[in-house]
Design a protein around this motif. Sequence first.
Motif, short mmCIF file in Angstrom:
data_model
loop_
_atom_site.label_atom_id
_atom_site.label_comp_id
_atom_site.label_asym_id
_atom_site.label_seq_id
_atom_site.Cartn_x
_atom_site.Cartn_y
_atom_site.Cartn_z
N GLU A 1 -35.34 9.31 -4.93
CA GLU A 1 -34.50 10.35 -4.33
C GLU A 1 -33.55 9.76 -3.29
O GLU A 1 -32.39 10.18 -3.20
CB GLU A 1 -35.40 11.41 -3.69
N THR A 2 -34.02 8.78 -2.50
CA THR A 2 -33.14 8.12 -1.53
C THR A 2 -32.02 7.36 -2.24
O THR A 2 -30.84 7.42 -1.84
CB THR A 2 -33.96 7.15 -0.67
N ARG A 3 -32.39 6.67 -3.32
CA ARG A 3 -31.38 5.93 -4.07
C ARG A 3 -30.38 6.87 -4.72
O ARG A 3 -29.17 6.59 -4.76
CB ARG A 3 -32.07 5.08 -5.14
N LEU A 4 -30.87 8.02 -5.22
CA LEU A 4 -29.97 9.00 -5.82
C LEU A 4 -29.00 9.56 -4.78
O LEU A 4 -27.81 9.75 -5.06
CB LEU A 4 -30.80 10.12 -6.44
N SER A 5 -29.49 9.81 -3.57
CA SER A 5 -28.61 10.31 -2.51
C SER A 5 -27.55 9.27 -2.14
O SER A 5 -26.38 9.61 -1.93
CB SER A 5 -29.46 10.67 -1.29
N GLU A 6 -27.97 7.99 -2.08
CA GLU A 6 -27.00 6.94 -1.75
C GLU A 6 -25.93 6.81 -2.83
O GLU A 6 -24.74 6.64 -2.52
CB GLU A 6 -27.74 5.61 -1.58
N GLU A 7 -26.34 6.87 -4.10
CA GLU A 7 -25.37 6.76 -5.19
C GLU A 7 -24.42 7.96 -5.19
O GLU A 7 -23.23 7.83 -5.48
CB GLU A 7 -26.08 6.65 -6.54
N ALA A 8 -24.94 9.16 -4.87
CA ALA A 8 -24.09 10.35 -4.81
C ALA A 8 -23.06 10.23 -3.68
O ALA A 8 -21.89 10.58 -3.85
CB ALA A 8 -24.95 11.59 -4.62
N GLU A 9 -23.51 9.72 -2.52
CA GLU A 9 -22.56 9.52 -1.41
C GLU A 9 -21.52 8.47 -1.77
O GLU A 9 -20.33 8.60 -1.43
CB GLU A 9 -23.32 9.11 -0.16
N ARG A 10 -21.96 7.42 -2.43
CA ARG A 10 -21.02 6.37 -2.85
C ARG A 10 -19.99 6.92 -3.83
O ARG A 10 -18.79 6.62 -3.73
CB ARG A 10 -21.80 5.23 -3.49
N PHE A 11 -20.44 7.74 -4.77
CA PHE A 11 -19.52 8.34 -5.74
C PHE A 11 -18.55 9.29 -5.05
O PHE A 11 -17.35 9.32 -5.37
CB PHE A 11 -20.31 9.08 -6.82
N GLN A 12 -19.06 10.07 -4.10
CA GLN A 12 -18.19 11.01 -3.39
C GLN A 12 -17.12 10.27 -2.58
O GLN A 12 -15.94 10.66 -2.55
CB GLN A 12 -19.02 11.89 -2.48
N GLY A 13 -17.51 9.17 -1.90
CA GLY A 13 -16.53 8.39 -1.14
C GLY A 13 -15.48 7.76 -2.03
O GLY A 13 -14.27 7.78 -1.70
N ALA A 14 -15.92 7.20 -3.18
CA ALA A 14 -14.96 6.60 -4.11
C ALA A 14 -14.02 7.67 -4.68
O ALA A 14 -12.83 7.43 -4.88
CB ALA A 14 -15.69 5.88 -5.23
N SER A 15 -14.58 8.86 -4.96
CA SER A 15 -13.76 9.94 -5.50
C SER A 15 -12.70 10.40 -4.49
O SER A 15 -11.54 10.65 -4.85
CB SER A 15 -14.65 11.10 -5.91
N MET A 16 -13.08 10.50 -3.21
CA MET A 16 -12.11 10.92 -2.19
C MET A 16 -11.01 9.86 -2.01
O MET A 16 -9.82 10.20 -1.91
CB MET A 16 -12.84 11.15 -0.86
N GLU A 17 -11.42 8.60 -1.99
CA GLU A 17 -10.41 7.53 -1.87
C GLU A 17 -9.50 7.51 -3.09
O GLU A 17 -8.27 7.27 -2.96
CB GLU A 17 -11.12 6.19 -1.71
N PHE A 18 -10.06 7.75 -4.27
CA PHE A 18 -9.27 7.79 -5.50
C PHE A 18 -8.22 8.91 -5.42
O PHE A 18 -7.06 8.72 -5.82
CB PHE A 18 -10.19 7.97 -6.70
N SER A 19 -8.64 10.07 -4.93
CA SER A 19 -7.70 11.20 -4.81
C SER A 19 -6.59 10.88 -3.81
O SER A 19 -5.40 11.20 -4.05
CB SER A 19 -8.46 12.46 -4.38
N ASN A 20 -6.93 10.26 -2.67
CA ASN A 20 -5.92 9.90 -1.67
C ASN A 20 -4.91 8.89 -2.23
O ASN A 20 -3.70 9.02 -2.02
CB ASN A 20 -6.60 9.34 -0.43
N LEU A 21 -5.40 7.88 -2.96
CA LEU A 21 -4.49 6.89 -3.54
C LEU A 21 -3.60 7.50 -4.61
O LEU A 21 -2.46 7.09 -4.78
CB LEU A 21 -5.30 5.72 -4.11
N GLN A 22 -4.13 8.46 -5.35
CA GLN A 22 -3.29 9.15 -6.34
C GLN A 22 -2.15 9.90 -5.66
O GLN A 22 -1.01 9.91 -6.15
CB GLN A 22 -4.15 10.10 -7.18
N ARG A 23 -2.45 10.54 -4.52
CA ARG A 23 -1.39 11.24 -3.78
C ARG A 23 -0.36 10.25 -3.24
O ARG A 23 0.85 10.52 -3.24
CB ARG A 23 -2.02 12.06 -2.65
N ILE A 24 -0.82 9.08 -2.78
CA ILE A 24 0.11 8.07 -2.29
C ILE A 24 0.99 7.56 -3.42
O ILE A 24 2.21 7.35 -3.25
CB ILE A 24 -0.67 6.91 -1.63
N ARG A 25 0.41 7.35 -4.60
CA ARG A 25 1.21 6.89 -5.74
C ARG A 25 2.23 7.95 -6.14
O ARG A 25 3.40 7.63 -6.46
CB ARG A 25 0.31 6.54 -6.92
N GLN A 26 1.84 9.20 -6.13
CA GLN A 26 2.79 10.27 -6.44
C GLN A 26 3.91 10.35 -5.40
O GLN A 26 5.07 10.60 -5.72
CB GLN A 26 2.04 11.61 -6.52
#
Length: 259
Positions: A113-138
């Motif tokens: 469960e701890t590992r699952l929470s860490e992976e979910a936080e990692r995915f959420q951080g990467a997803s937010m950064e991905f969205s910000n970079l997409q806005r910068i590219r646009q």
Amino acid sequence: MSADEIPDELWRKILEIGVKSSTFSYKDLCCISISSRRLCRLSCDDSLWLLLLFHDFPSHIDSSSSSSQSPTKFIYRTRFEREKERKVAAHRRALLRKESVVSELGRRIRELETRLSEEAERFQGASMEFSNLQRIRQASVALNVWQPEVVRGRQKQMVEQNAVPVAGRLRALEMEMKLCKQQIMGVNRSLREVKKRFDIAGKEVESMTYHPLRDYKLIRSGDQVSNAKRKKLKTSINFPAKNPARPSKKIKLLHSESE
């Protein structure tokens, strides 16, 4: 004829047949002994308890017990108490082993469960950064076309503040999010399996009440399931299903010979 009119020899034969056929146990002889003085005397016969001793404790029979001057009923009671202590200790050890398995599975569940929470936080951080970079590219693409000065200044500021190469970082974030999804799926699958084993082990602990006739040995649930599957497979291979509608070759041959 009443019970008092039955001779002692016949009562002894009845009790002997009951013990030899395993119909009478030590509990039955003890119950019979309190019904009357006569049956108490007959049920305490050494030959009956010697038969029970050989039947219930064959591995404990030795020359010292057969040549002992103590009554056989006393020897049986001593063997019974020792065997009871052994089974109680075995039950306690089996219960402790099963509880340790439950504890280890619970620790494994918390770890997953701890590992699952860490992976979910990692995915959420990467997803937010991905969205910000997409806005910068646009925004960088939008600088090549005419826009109002207010909008253009805001987009230019966004592009200038970014010091990371957008295209390469987006590809890296895509790979990272894909890896996070795979990790989350694998951890979820392992978590379901461990929780299932945890529930089974917990039910086994709840059902492990002491019984004097049960031999407590460490048998894993997975081994029981695999043994059952292996036995079922072996049965299906050795004894294939027959079609009752089709006569066998042997029956056809007998019919042809009779004709």
